[in-house]
Scaffold this motif. Structure first.
Motif, PDB file in Angstrom:
ATOM      1  N   ALA A   4       1.104  -1.095   0.206  1.00 43.59           N
ATOM      2  CA  ALA A   4      -0.145  -0.053  -0.115  1.00 43.59           C
ATOM      3  C   ALA A   4       0.923   1.264   0.082  1.00 43.59           C
ATOM      4  CB  ALA A   4      -1.022  -0.078   1.192  1.00 43.59           C
ATOM      5  N   CYS A  45      -4.587  -0.731  -0.805  1.00 39.52           N
ATOM      6  CA  CYS A  45      -5.380  -1.897  -0.380  1.00 39.52           C
ATOM      7  C   CYS A  45      -6.655  -1.540   0.281  1.00 39.52           C
ATOM      8  CB  CYS A  45      -4.542  -2.917   0.384  1.00 39.52           C
ATOM      9  SG  CYS A  45      -3.865  -2.417   2.004  1.00 39.52           S
ATOM     10  N   GLU A  85      -7.961  -6.974   1.842  1.00 39.60           N
ATOM     11  CA  GLU A  85      -7.098  -8.014   1.319  1.00 39.60           C
ATOM     12  C   GLU A  85      -6.981  -7.702  -0.242  1.00 39.60           C
ATOM     13  OE1 GLU A  85      -7.132 -11.919   2.388  1.00 39.60           O
ATOM     14  OE2 GLU A  85      -6.885 -11.431   4.589  1.00 39.60           O
ATOM     15  N   GLU A  86      -7.802  -6.902  -0.796  1.00 41.56           N
ATOM     16  CA  GLU A  86      -7.870  -6.670  -2.269  1.00 41.56           C
ATOM     17  C   GLU A  86      -6.882  -5.659  -2.558  1.00 41.56           C
ATOM     18  OE1 GLU A  86     -11.988  -6.023  -2.803  1.00 41.56           O
ATOM     19  OE2 GLU A  86     -11.969  -7.414  -4.469  1.00 41.56           O
ATOM     20  N   LEU A  87      -6.174  -5.785  -3.779  1.00 36.53           N
ATOM     21  CA  LEU A  87      -5.167  -4.769  -4.207  1.00 36.53           C
ATOM     22  C   LEU A  87      -6.190  -3.628  -4.807  1.00 36.53           C
ATOM     23  CD1 LEU A  87      -2.425  -6.412  -5.984  1.00 36.53           C
ATOM     24  CD2 LEU A  87      -2.039  -5.042  -3.975  1.00 36.53           C
TER      25      LEU A  87
END
Length: 197
Positions: free
Chosen positions: A115, A131, A134-136
């Motif tokens: 991040a 982020c 847990e997602e980019l």
């Protein structure tokens, strides 16, 4: 964060009598296709395939090197207004800028992206990586649909939204997203909006 073919390095430099062991978190699969070959064989990248061919980027994406392609899926292209998409596809310079905005100068596996990282594209622009849980995220949006597709010359992350750089937008499109949107309404009322598109 160190990765080996997108597997995270957990423990390094375990010395043995006959060599060194590095512990990673997944099995490394054989990689045989270039980024260009992945584009050519993946059904969900059909529109991207045509765009790459029209902009003569085929040779770059099959050449030796280490790139990251943020590959817009067919769904990503479908989200763009048809008029805007046709304009970009019909303008070789805008199309090349658009595609170069999706190519990073180095291979970046998802595990190694943290991040707050700012990455430079081939177009010379930057993308902010963060982020959400847990997602980019890219430029604040969790748009990565499939990550870490390995190629012989880099890595591909599938994205479900198109990242359109300023250089591929009309004056009108730029203004609508900025602090002068009210001025654009006045141009429209005066019948002058065609000059800005």
């Amino acid at each position: 964060i160190v990765t080996v073919n997108c597997a995270r390095l957990l423990k390094a430099d375990h010395h043995a009598t006959n060599g060194v062991v590095h512990v990673i978190d997944k099995v490394i699969a054989t990689t045989t296709n270039s980024i260009q070959q992945i584009i050519e064989t993946e059904e969900s990248l059909e529109t991207l395939r045509a765009a790459v061919a029209a902009s003569d980027l085929n040779s770059l994406l099959e050449s030796k090197g280490q790139y990251t392609l943020l590959a817009p899926t067919n769904e990503a292209f479908e989200k763009i207004p048809r008029e805007t998409l046709n304009r970009i596809l019909g303008d070789p310079e805008a199309l090349r800028d658009l595609l170069n905005h999706h190519i990073l100068k180095s291979a970046m596996c998802a595990e190694a992206i943290i991040a707050g990282l700012t990455m430079e594209t081939l177009e010379g622009t930057t993308l902010d990586v963060g982020c959400s849980g847990e997602e980019l995220t890219l430029n604040g949006k969790p748009i990565i649909a499939n990550k870490d597709v390995l190629a012989t010359n880099g890595v591909v992350h599938f994205v479900n939204e198109l990242l359109i750089p300023d250089s591929a937008k009309t004056l009108f499109e730029l203004a609508q997203e900025s602090e002068v949107s009210k001025s654009m309404d006045l141009f429209r009322q005066a019948g002058l909006s065609s000059h800005l598109t």
